[in-house]
Scaffold this motif. Structure first.
Motif, PDB file in Angstrom:
ATOM      1  N   HIS A 157       0.836  -1.205   0.000  1.00 35.60           N
ATOM      2  CA  HIS A 157       0.000   0.000   0.000  1.00 35.60           C
ATOM      3  C   HIS A 157       0.871   1.256   0.000  1.00 35.60           C
ATOM      4  O   HIS A 157       0.588   2.222  -0.718  1.00 35.60           O
ATOM      5  N   THR A 158       1.941   1.227   0.805  1.00 36.46           N
ATOM      6  CA  THR A 158       2.842   2.378   0.872  1.00 36.46           C
ATOM      7  C   THR A 158       3.533   2.602  -0.466  1.00 36.46           C
ATOM      8  O   THR A 158       3.652   3.744  -0.944  1.00 36.46           O
ATOM      9  N   ALA A 159       4.004   1.507  -1.072  1.00 35.90           N
ATOM     10  CA  ALA A 159       4.681   1.620  -2.365  1.00 35.90           C
ATOM     11  C   ALA A 159       3.743   2.203  -3.426  1.00 35.90           C
ATOM     12  O   ALA A 159       4.157   3.032  -4.249  1.00 35.90           O
ATOM     13  N   ALA A 160       2.495   1.764  -3.392  1.00 36.54           N
ATOM     14  CA  ALA A 160       1.528   2.270  -4.376  1.00 36.54           C
ATOM     15  C   ALA A 160       1.364   3.778  -4.261  1.00 36.54           C
ATOM     16  O   ALA A 160       1.213   4.477  -5.273  1.00 36.54           O
ATOM     17  N   ARG A 190       3.904 -13.889  -3.986  1.00 33.97           N
ATOM     18  CA  ARG A 190       4.267 -12.691  -3.230  1.00 33.97           C
ATOM     19  C   ARG A 190       4.294 -11.445  -4.098  1.00 33.97           C
ATOM     20  O   ARG A 190       3.935 -10.353  -3.652  1.00 33.97           O
ATOM     21  N   ALA A 191       4.713 -11.609  -5.355  1.00 35.61           N
ATOM     22  CA  ALA A 191       4.713 -10.480  -6.283  1.00 35.61           C
ATOM     23  C   ALA A 191       3.305 -10.187  -6.790  1.00 35.61           C
ATOM     24  O   ALA A 191       2.878  -9.027  -6.850  1.00 35.61           O
ATOM     25  N   HIS A 192       2.572 -11.240  -7.131  1.00 35.00           N
ATOM     26  CA  HIS A 192       1.210 -11.065  -7.642  1.00 35.00           C
ATOM     27  C   HIS A 192       0.327 -10.402  -6.591  1.00 35.00           C
ATOM     28  O   HIS A 192      -0.469  -9.500  -6.892  1.00 35.00           O
ATOM     29  N   GLN A 193       0.468 -10.841  -5.329  1.00 33.54           N
ATOM     30  CA  GLN A 193      -0.330 -10.262  -4.256  1.00 33.54           C
ATOM     31  C   GLN A 193      -0.011  -8.773  -4.100  1.00 33.54           C
ATOM     32  O   GLN A 193      -0.905  -7.942  -3.916  1.00 33.54           O
ATOM     33  N   THR A 194       1.283  -8.440  -4.174  1.00 33.94           N
ATOM     34  CA  THR A 194       1.682  -7.036  -4.118  1.00 33.94           C
ATOM     35  C   THR A 194       1.088  -6.256  -5.283  1.00 33.94           C
ATOM     36  O   THR A 194       0.555  -5.154  -5.107  1.00 33.94           O
TER      37      THR A 194
END
Length: 209
Positions: free
Chosen positions: A40-43, A60-64
């Protein structure tokens, strides 16, 4: 321009190579609660709406990417070329225990990891995918893995020719400067800027800074 976002923390990301850090490889590990917060922070750090949005298909990448996509109003395209190095049977083991063997594989890139792929095979699929994004007009968002960020820095290194056909392979031996949830930008001249959670940032490029 490429915007490369490292996935958020997982139960195997302890950081610093300590007791709790284990090799992830292709294991289907999910994000932790902190990892979801990282995403969320990265977004919120992405100020430019990308023309394309792709992600490694590992969970882990897809979820991000799904979390980031909710912020952007976009759906990521999954690309298996963006997966982390397939370390095979080494995945899940403490990093400190397998590090000598990993270094041996970096020094002999044609040798496959036990039950996995060679470094050369990993680079053969990952590098072209990244080079395409950097060279293409527009803004291209990729959600990937820490090791991918070191490859990008290796391509950008003056020793590799600053975006040329070679890669500074010393970066294979480096711990990722890009932390979980960190954002790396790469312009067409292969200038690299890094923004990590907590403000531990950096940059690299043709000047070697």
């Amino acid at each position: 321009m490429l915007i490369y976002l490292r996935h958020g923390k997982t139960p195997l990301n302890a950081g610093g190579g300590g007791e709790g850090e284990r090799l992830r490889g292709w294991l289907p590990v999910p994000l932790t609660v902190q990892g979801e917060k990282d995403a969320h922070t990265a977004a919120s750090e992405i100020s430019l709406r990308p023309d394309t949005f792709s992600s490694s298909d590992l969970p882990r990448a897809h979820q991000t990417a799904q979390i980031v996509g909710e912020h952007l109003g976009m759906v990521p395209t999954l690309d298996e070329r963006l997966r982390d190095w397939n370390t095979g049977n080494l995945a899940g083991q403490p990093v400190k225990d397998v590090l000598p063997l990993m270094h041996h594989l970096f020094e002999h890139p044609d040798l496959p990891a036990p039950g996995g792929e060679s470094v050369q095979d990993y680079l053969a699929r990952f590098e072209p995918a990244i080079r395409e994004k950097v060279a293409a007009p527009g803004v291209h968002l990729v959600v990937g893995h820490g090791r991918g960020s070191t490859i990008i820095q290796g391509i950008a290194s003056p020793l590799g020719g600053v975006g040329g056909p070679e890669i500074d392979r010393q970066f294979l031996f480096e711990r990722p400067e890009l932390q979980p949830g960190g954002v790396m930008t790469v312009d067409p001249q292969w200038n690299v800027k890094i923004k990590n959670p907590g403000g531990k940032n950096g940059k690299s490029g043709p000047t070697g800074t």
